[in-house]
Design an enzyme around this catalytic site. Structure first.
Site, PDB file in Angstrom:
ATOM      1  N   GLY A  96       0.791  -1.220   0.000  1.00 39.82           N
ATOM      2  CA  GLY A  96       0.000   0.000   0.000  1.00 39.82           C
ATOM      3  C   GLY A  96       0.820   1.266   0.000  1.00 39.82           C
ATOM      4  O   GLY A  96       1.960   1.275  -0.480  1.00 39.82           O
ATOM      5  N   ASP A 148      -5.516  -7.722  -7.000  1.00 42.66           N
ATOM      6  CA  ASP A 148      -5.172  -7.709  -5.578  1.00 42.66           C
ATOM      7  C   ASP A 148      -3.951  -6.806  -5.413  1.00 42.66           C
ATOM      8  O   ASP A 148      -2.837  -7.175  -5.779  1.00 42.66           O
ATOM      9  CB  ASP A 148      -4.818  -9.145  -5.155  1.00 42.66           C
ATOM     10  CG  ASP A 148      -5.653  -9.597  -3.984  1.00 42.66           C
ATOM     11  OD1 ASP A 148      -6.361  -8.766  -3.409  1.00 42.66           O
ATOM     12  OD2 ASP A 148      -5.579 -10.795  -3.663  1.00 42.66           O
ATOM     13  N   LEU A 149      -4.140  -5.651  -4.826  1.00 36.51           N
ATOM     14  CA  LEU A 149      -3.073  -4.648  -4.769  1.00 36.51           C
ATOM     15  C   LEU A 149      -1.791  -5.192  -4.113  1.00 36.51           C
ATOM     16  O   LEU A 149      -1.835  -5.686  -2.989  1.00 36.51           O
ATOM     17  CB  LEU A 149      -3.566  -3.411  -3.996  1.00 36.51           C
ATOM     18  CG  LEU A 149      -2.616  -2.208  -4.042  1.00 36.51           C
ATOM     19  CD1 LEU A 149      -2.543  -1.643  -5.439  1.00 36.51           C
ATOM     20  CD2 LEU A 149      -3.052  -1.155  -3.042  1.00 36.51           C
ATOM     21  N   ASP A 150      -0.664  -5.082  -4.818  1.00 38.87           N
ATOM     22  CA  ASP A 150       0.647  -5.496  -4.304  1.00 38.87           C
ATOM     23  C   ASP A 150       0.701  -6.987  -3.970  1.00 38.87           C
ATOM     24  O   ASP A 150       1.514  -7.416  -3.148  1.00 38.87           O
ATOM     25  CB  ASP A 150       1.059  -4.647  -3.087  1.00 38.87           C
ATOM     26  CG  ASP A 150       1.140  -3.169  -3.430  1.00 38.87           C
ATOM     27  OD1 ASP A 150       1.417  -2.846  -4.599  1.00 38.87           O
ATOM     28  OD2 ASP A 150       0.940  -2.336  -2.538  1.00 38.87           O
ATOM     29  N   GLU A 151      -0.154  -7.763  -4.597  1.00 38.94           N
ATOM     30  CA  GLU A 151      -0.187  -9.204  -4.326  1.00 38.94           C
ATOM     31  C   GLU A 151       0.130 -10.021  -5.578  1.00 38.94           C
ATOM     32  O   GLU A 151       0.050 -11.242  -5.559  1.00 38.94           O
ATOM     33  CB  GLU A 151      -1.574  -9.608  -3.789  1.00 38.94           C
ATOM     34  CG  GLU A 151      -1.854  -9.179  -2.376  1.00 38.94           C
ATOM     35  CD  GLU A 151      -1.168 -10.060  -1.335  1.00 38.94           C
ATOM     36  OE1 GLU A 151      -0.370 -10.945  -1.700  1.00 38.94           O
ATOM     37  OE2 GLU A 151      -1.427  -9.836  -0.141  1.00 38.94           O
TER      38      GLU A 151
END
Lengths: 280, 280, 280, 280
Positions: C197, C222-225
């Site tokens: 994030g 999926d943010l940063d995943e």
């Protein structure tokens, strides 16, 4: 001539170093090492000084006490020869324990080890080889409280300065965490804050990271959230299985833990809230 | 309030730090950074202090001069805002030059760059993009002496503090080396003392090393033998050709050189004989 | 003779390599590089082969297609000269963009860059210096959907192979993530999974970690995943401010991103579920 | 099913991999690992394949021999379970020896150790702890020839595959070097080619390098000039004494040596002239 290690932690103020060095001058000190840091957020001043002096410990303290009181600080002072007394706890995995014992015998770690405690009886063998007293303290849900009581009693009775969890895979109660605050170091086999909790190499493998690591930190009641003392990593790739990561990780764990123990043993770590100053 | 950077180099003596901090106290200084080192072989004491003070430079000097004289030391003092003036020399390869210019514009390198000199006219373009004056000084066996005269004249006229050879592939005469002693930094594309001289990546490839590196060092008359400021390495393997090494090496060269320039620009490097103290 | 790059992804089966090399033999191929991996969990076989052949692309495909069909795999084949077409997106921070452009001109990155898109008009300057077409596409809550439409249209029209977010600090909609699955690479300025994030360096500073890092990964909803392609770290200590971390982090970010782009450009990355195989 | 390790070294030729995999197909082999490299200078092809097969060693050899003969190559084939037999030699310093023994017991090193030889009787203790036969062979100018004869006799009699000099500080005669060519690994405590010969940490300290290293290499008659298998480094600074370098260096030495031994034990090293291919 005695070699002393002095650490200082206090609110920053003008003239601080001058006052401290003035007090040292009174006892004929020759400073051989000095490092300092002022935290810009809290304005806390931290310093570590190594000096040689013909003065006794009592004389050196008498010179420094007025400064300490005046600045409202926490000073620690000890002859370097008065080695830190360290209790090591270990479980099934022995690589960290062996590493510490080897470095200790080798002269790399300037500590005394009055006791090794393990919940695995097999660790006795290694302790004996290196001539260190060993105590087997099994841990089950029923005996956990009793086991912790034994730990705290030994810390007290043996004059332990700090405890090292050398891959001791038991979660300690908040009572023990509080009682040993700032005096108990754990090695976690991940690069925190990634992969807290159980089976970090499995987590790392599942996530497909390209580096794995280890973290030495003070134990607090917040699992794997204590102040970090040291970290390091090693490269892995897609072909590395969990077992390969375990193997590669062992080398990082023992390096990181032994550095942290050395820093703590030489009074190089100053705890500032949830972070550490390490005068490496 | 002005922020000052003070460096000290003198024979070690008891009470040294107390005297210095006493003088600083006179000018109402608040120390924000301090690092020191006593060389055990030569008993030379080196220190770097950053402090804030309401005093003028003249007043601060007046307070420190008696200490400097008393201890027979070399003190340097300047307001941090009085940025170091750096002349950069470059040849055909532009990665180190570009890196320095980018960091400069970015605010990472707290320096002024009054001039870039190159024996390659094409470098003018890059200089102009970053708004830096550029001078094309060709070097042939016939013009070499004249070219060096130009360099020394520019250093003098522009008040240059130090010169950076950003992959400037010309060997300087001993006159220039002496004239700029301790004030001229080179990047050599090997991990010295391995692979001195020409074509180090070819040498490294032929030898089959598993890591290649770069070295930032002061230039002396002894080719690639000057005091080392910074070094780093990167892993290679059997599949890496000389061209791969050149590519991988570029990243190490520019990292190492930029660190060295920053250290020098912030008065973090103290030259002790054939070695350096770097308060990084 | 043409140099081809072949990648293979299929369920593992006995005789697979023999069949593939048999097909290559038919077209007079000389294999110059080959790397392979069988995922023990999924039994998926992944391979990358570089070979020289006098055959045309159509001929080579004709030889390989029966193998591909027989094994139910995904094969990619292209002449190495048919360079990957890359669209770069950038925001305010220009270090990653500059780094990619410099490496591109330098010959380190064997790609074509038909377009740079930025929500910051100032980036036009850098694009023009390196002779790359530039488009300013501002992003506000109101224009976000339109901006993404422009992106997808450009990808389509310009025949873009993959998109690089070179510190492009906008979160993309799930439509874009799906449309460009496995074809869009982001650089996140932390060692994931730590500090996902916003403002990861602030998070790292607050946590007191001793290393900071950067992660290049495929973008997913999926943010940063997303699947990780490359990571690296650099050491920091208590004295490093957030600003110091930003400065040190920049070097890691650009190294990590440029490696990931090179791997992708050379067909070295094979996506296996949520992880990557990287034949570096 | 048996797991086999196959290594190949031969002049490059079209269809090579196809022929090899064809032969493997004949014996029902399932390839689980494969890595290859063609040296662009010598056009020598090197390959390492791990495969499972129901065939006996004799059957597998029968399938591969015609290929080997046809291509004029050197093939090695063995069941992975037929572990390499390693003789370790040690002197006064025990950290490398301990490290190898610990990894051996741990399962990290898939080798047999039929004998440890040392010119220091004290090493017997460590050997016995790990249950390894030990022989004390003192070395003086007078006994050196006899000592080497013992070594060669033990290598012969015990069917030793390779010898490891775990900080064995004796220079071997050219007879031994020749007899054990490609089968004897040394750890040198510097980043070769820097600081060959005696007391490398003293040399490194005197030169003021910023990184120190270690090198595992095959022993040849040219002291510290043999083909390099593995290297690594660790950062040092001006404050590190020779003793600090010795301490820090120990960790690098043991890591580097243990990696080299593992590579050799798993047939990952192929010697190409004065360089090595390491399929790590």
């Amino acid at each position: 001539m005695t070699t002393y290690i002095l650490t200082i932690q206090c609110p920053d103020a003008p003239g601080l170093v001058n006052r401290v060095t003035g007090a040292l001058l009174e006892v004929g000190a020759n400073i051989t090492e000095a490092a300092q840091f002022t935290d810009p957020d809290t304005r806390i001043f931290a310093q570590r000084i190594v000096f040689d002096s013909p003065a006794s410990l009592a004389e050196a303290r008498a010179a420094l006490d007025p400064v300490s009181e005046a600045v409202g600080g926490t000073f620690t002072l000890r002859p370097r020869d008065a080695r830190r007394r360290v209790l090591i706890m270990a479980s099934r995995e022995e690589h960290c324990l062996l590493d510490l014992l080897f470095r200790h015998r080798n002269g790399e770690l300037d500590i005394d080890i009055p006791l090794i405690i393990s919940n695995h009886e097999e660790r006795a063998d290694l302790a004996h080889r290196y001539g260190i007293p060993f105590e087997h303290v099994p841990v089950t849900p029923e005996t956990k409280t009793a086991a912790e009581k034994i730990l705290l009693e030994r810390v007290e009775r043996l004059g332990i300065d700090f405890v090292v969890l050398a891959r001791y895979m038991q979660i300690l109660s908040s009572e023990v965490c509080h009682a040993l605050e700032g005096r108990i170091i754990n090695i976690h086999h991940s690069f925190l804050p990634g992969f807290k909790g159980a089976r970090p190499y499995h987590q790392a493998h599942a996530r497909g990271v390209k580096l794995i690591g280890a973290t030495a930190h003070y134990v607090t009641t917040d699992l794997d959230e204590g102040p970090i003392i040291e970290q390091d990593v090693v490269r892995v790739d897609h072909a590395d299985s969990v077992e390969d990561m375990v193997r590669l990780g062992r080398d990082v764990e023992r390096l990181v833990l032994s550095r942290a123990v050395r820093y703590q043993a030489e009074d190089r770590v100053i705890l500032l809230g949830s972070k550490t100053v390490v005068f490496s």
